[in-house]
Scaffold this motif. Structure first.
Motif, short mmCIF file in Angstrom:
data_model
loop_
_atom_site.label_atom_id
_atom_site.label_comp_id
_atom_site.label_asym_id
_atom_site.label_seq_id
_atom_site.Cartn_x
_atom_site.Cartn_y
_atom_site.Cartn_z
N ARG A 157 61.48 -54.35 -34.19
CA ARG A 157 61.48 -55.93 -34.71
C ARG A 157 61.83 -56.56 -33.26
O ARG A 157 62.77 -56.44 -32.60
CB ARG A 157 62.22 -56.25 -35.41
CG ARG A 157 61.86 -55.81 -36.68
CD ARG A 157 62.12 -56.76 -37.84
NE ARG A 157 62.43 -56.00 -39.29
CZ ARG A 157 62.82 -56.35 -40.05
NH1 ARG A 157 63.13 -57.75 -40.47
NH2 ARG A 157 63.08 -55.65 -41.38
N GLY A 158 60.84 -57.52 -32.82
CA GLY A 158 61.18 -58.14 -31.39
C GLY A 158 60.71 -57.32 -30.30
O GLY A 158 60.94 -57.86 -29.15
N SER A 159 60.27 -56.28 -30.38
CA SER A 159 59.76 -55.46 -29.20
C SER A 159 58.93 -56.28 -28.46
O SER A 159 58.74 -55.98 -27.09
CB SER A 159 59.62 -54.03 -29.48
OG SER A 159 58.54 -54.03 -30.32
N ARG A 187 58.85 -58.87 -27.15
CA ARG A 187 59.58 -59.82 -26.00
C ARG A 187 59.80 -58.94 -24.88
O ARG A 187 60.31 -59.35 -24.02
CB ARG A 187 61.10 -60.19 -26.61
CG ARG A 187 60.81 -61.44 -27.79
CD ARG A 187 62.06 -61.82 -28.10
NE ARG A 187 61.80 -62.64 -29.43
CZ ARG A 187 61.09 -63.96 -29.41
NH1 ARG A 187 61.26 -64.47 -28.39
NH2 ARG A 187 60.84 -64.49 -30.68
#
Lengths: 359, 359
Positions: B17-19, B21
Motif C-alpha cells: 500500500r502506498g508503493s 509513491r
C-alpha cells in the motif's frame, strides 16, 4: 512515506522434470564468440556421471568442482575468480550446479569477474557496482531459496554476510526436480528445512506483507506436506520441495528472516557449522519466539530420524561465544524483522549468550 | 525430450500500500537525457486527481489518456505509437496506469516504439524482434494477470491475439493495493474473476505442472476468500486480490488457459465484448468442462449481485457466429491444454457453435 522493497527477479525460470536437458538450448544464444561457459559443480558430483553427463559441455567449456564441505568464503570466491580469469581471460557465463553453497559461489564468482577487488569488499547491501557475467543456477538440493535470492552468502575475514545487490540474482534458473531425487536424505532434510524456517520467520516477522505472506503460506503448506504428511518420499515430494524453495525464497525476498538465521550465521562464522544443520540446531531451541513452528519441527525431526549435534557451545572459550554474539547482533535487519524496532533493548548480549548456550 | 516453458519474468516488483509513491524514485535512473516518460492512463482517471496527483510527472513528461471502453486494438496501438513518436521522437519509457487493457496497450506501445511496421504483424508467438522501450505497469484493477504476462492481447484486422514474446513483460511493476480500492464493484468483480477462471483453467489443464499448480492453488484460494468468504470488501481484500492476480498470472505463464478464454476471445472479436464480462458470460455455461469451478462461480454471482447479459448470440447472423467459431478454434494451445492432444476431434465446429448458442 512508504518504503516497500523493489525486488529484482531472476530473469528466466524453467521448471519441470527433465528440464536440465534444455540447458544446451538455453545457453546457446548466450555464448559469446569463443568464450567458454564454466560449470561450477558441487564436488559431490565429481564421480557422478549421471549428472555430469547431462551438462551441455561444448569444446572449450570447463567443469570446475567446488569444495562445498565448508560454507563458501570470500577467499574461495576470489581464488575461483582468479583461476577462471587466468585460464580463459573472459567467459560467456557461469553455471552453478549444486546446493545453496554452490548457488552462492556461482553468483559471487560471476559478479567478481566484472567487479574489482575482493568479494569481501562487497559483503553488505548494494555495494556491487557492475552487472556480473551471465549466470545460471541449476539446484540439486532444494530449500535454501538461493536460486531466487538477491544475495550470495559468504564467510569473510570479519563476518558472515551476503553480497546483497540487484546484480546478484541469476539471469536464468533451471528447476529440475529429478536433480534433487538422489540427494542423501539427511542432506535433503537439512536443506529443505531451511525453507520451512524461512516461512516461519517471514510469516511471523514485522516486515511481512500480503505478498510475502502469500508466498510464505504457500511454501509452508508444501513443507508441511513433504516433511509431516507424505507417507514416503517420491518424485512428487521432489517437485513440491523444489517449488517450496522457490516460493520460500520469494517470501523472504519481500520480507526478511529472523532469530534463527541471525544466530545460525554467528554459529557458522565461529564454528563453520553448515547453514542447514546450524539452522536446525538453533531453531529447535527457539520455542519462545516460534512456538508452533518449533513444535512441528520437533515432530519432523522424529519422523525423519534426524539426530542433531547437541551442546556444541558448551566447551567453547568465552571469546568465541562473544564473537558469535557480535556477528549475530550485526545482522540488524533480521532482528528488527523478528522483534520489531526496539529489538536492541530486547536482545541484549546477555540474552543472546544464554540462547547460544542452549545450542 | 522434455519441453518445459522457459518463463521470462517481470524485471522488478514492488508490492504494498502506498508503493505508488516510490514510482518517482524508480523512474529516475531510467530517464535518458531529456527524453520524457509517457504515462498512458486509463481515461476513467481523467477527472480523478487523487490518482493523477500521485504520478511523478516532471517537465517534459506527458499523460496520454487511453480510451479503453473497447478492447485494445492494433490500430489503437499503432496510432498511439505514431502520436508519441511525432510528439517526442524518442522517450525514456512508457508507464501504463489502469486495468488489463491499459497494461496491454502500454506493453504493446513500448514494443512498437522500437519494432517496425504495425502491431498486427506481431500478433502470435515470438514474432517481436527488438526489446521495446523501458516499460512499467501500475495496475488499478486486479485479476487479469496482465501485469506479469508475456502477452499484450490486441484485436487486429483478422483476429484477437496477443503479442506473445519474451520482450513483452514489463521491466517493472508497481503493485499498490490502494489503487484498486476505488474501482466500481462490478468492474472489480469482472476483472477479479478473470483470475479465478485462470486458476480453474490452469489447474484442470493438461499443461499443468507443480509450478503452475502451486501458483494456481494459491491464487484460487485467495479468490475464494475474497469472492466467497469475506463478509465485506476492505483493504485486505484489495491486497489479496492483487496478490491473486499476480499468482494467477504466474500460473498461466507456466501452463495455459482453456475453453473459457478461447470462446471469450471469439466473442470479443465479433461483438467487442470486454474480456472480463465475456469470460463470465462464457464460463457460466461451461459446467461440462469445469463443474466445481462453475458451481462456485454461480454462487459468487449471487453473492455479489452480478447480472450478466444473456443470450447475446441468439439474434446473430450465422456468419457472425461462424466467425466466432473460427477465431476461437484458431487458439490451438488453449484447446490442447483444456482437452488434450486430440482436441480437434472433440471440439468440432458444430459443438462449439452449440456452446456459443448458450451464451
Amino acid at each position: 512515506m512508504s518504503n516497500h522493497r523493489n525486488v529484482k527477479s531472476v530473469g528466466r525460470v524453467v521448471f519441470g522434470r527433465g528440464s536440465i536437458r534444455q540447458l544446451g538450448e538455453i545457453l546457446s544464444p548466450n555464448r559469446r564468440d569463443g568464450a567458454p561457459i564454466v560449470f561450477l559443480v558441487d564436488h559431490f558430483f565429481d564421480d557422478k556421471p549421471s549428472v555430469l553427463g547431462l551438462l551441455p559441455i561444448v569444446e572449450g567449456d570447463r567443469i570446475l568442482f567446488a569444495d562445498v564441505s565448508h560454507e563458501p568464503t570470500t577467499a574461495q570466491v576470489d581464488a575461483l575468480r582468479d583461476r577462471i580469469r587466468d585460464a580463459f581471460g573472459s567467459v560467456s557465463g557461469i553455471v552453478g550446479v549444486g546446493g545453496g553453497s554452490t548457488m552462492d559461489l556461482a553468483k559471487a564468482v560471476a559478479l567478481m569477474l566484472t567487479n574489482p577487488g575482493s568479494s569481501a569488499d562487497y559483503q553488505g547491501w548494494d555495494l556491487v557496482r557492475e552487472p556480473g557475467v551471465y549466470k545460471v543456477g541449476v539446484p540439486t538440493l532444494a530449500g535454501t531459496g538461493a536460486e531466487v535470492s538477491r544475495t550470495a552468502v559468504l564467510t569473510g575475514p570479519t563476518r558472515k554476510l551476503g553480497l546483497n545487490s540487484d546484480f546478484t540474482p541469476f539471469d536464468q534458473i533451471v528447476l529440475d526436480p529429478d536433480l534433487i531425487a538422489d540427494a542423501p536424505p539427511a542432506q535433503r532434510f537439512f536443506t529443505g528445512i531451511d525453507c520451512y524456517i524461512h516461512c516461519i520467520e517471514s510469516l511471523t516477522g514485522t516486515d511481512a506483507n500480503a505478498f510475502s505472506r502469500t508466498f510464505g503460506e504457500t511454501a509452508l503448506r508444501l513443507c508441511q506436506e513433504v516433511f509431516l504428511e507424505d507417507a514416503r518420499w517420491d518424485g512428487e515430494s521432489d517437485e513440491r520441495l523444489m517449488m517450496a524453495s522457490y516460493a520460500g525464497g520469494m517470501s523472504i525476498a519481500l520480507s526478511q528472516v529472523g532469530v534463527t538465521h541471525a544466530m545460525s550465521y554467528g554459529l557458522g562464522f565461529v564454528l563453520g557449522t553448515r547453514h542447514g544443520i546450524g539452522n536446525c540446531m538453533v531453531f529447535k531451541e527457539l520455542e519462545e519466539f516460534y512456538p508452533d513452528g518449533v513444535r512441528a519441527f520437533r515432530e519432523m525431526l522424529v519422523r525423519h530420524r534426524i539426530e542433531l549435534p547437541r551442546r556444541v557451545t558448551r566447551e567453547l572459550p568465552v571469546e568465541q561465544v562473544d564473537r558469535m554474539v557480535t556477528v549475530s547482533l550485526g545482522l540488524a535487519p533480521l532482528w528488527r524483522n523478528a522483534l520489531g524496532p526496539d529489538w536492541e533493548r530486547q536482545m541484549t548480549r546477555e540474552r543472546l549468550r544464554a540462547l547460544f548456550a542452549r545450542v
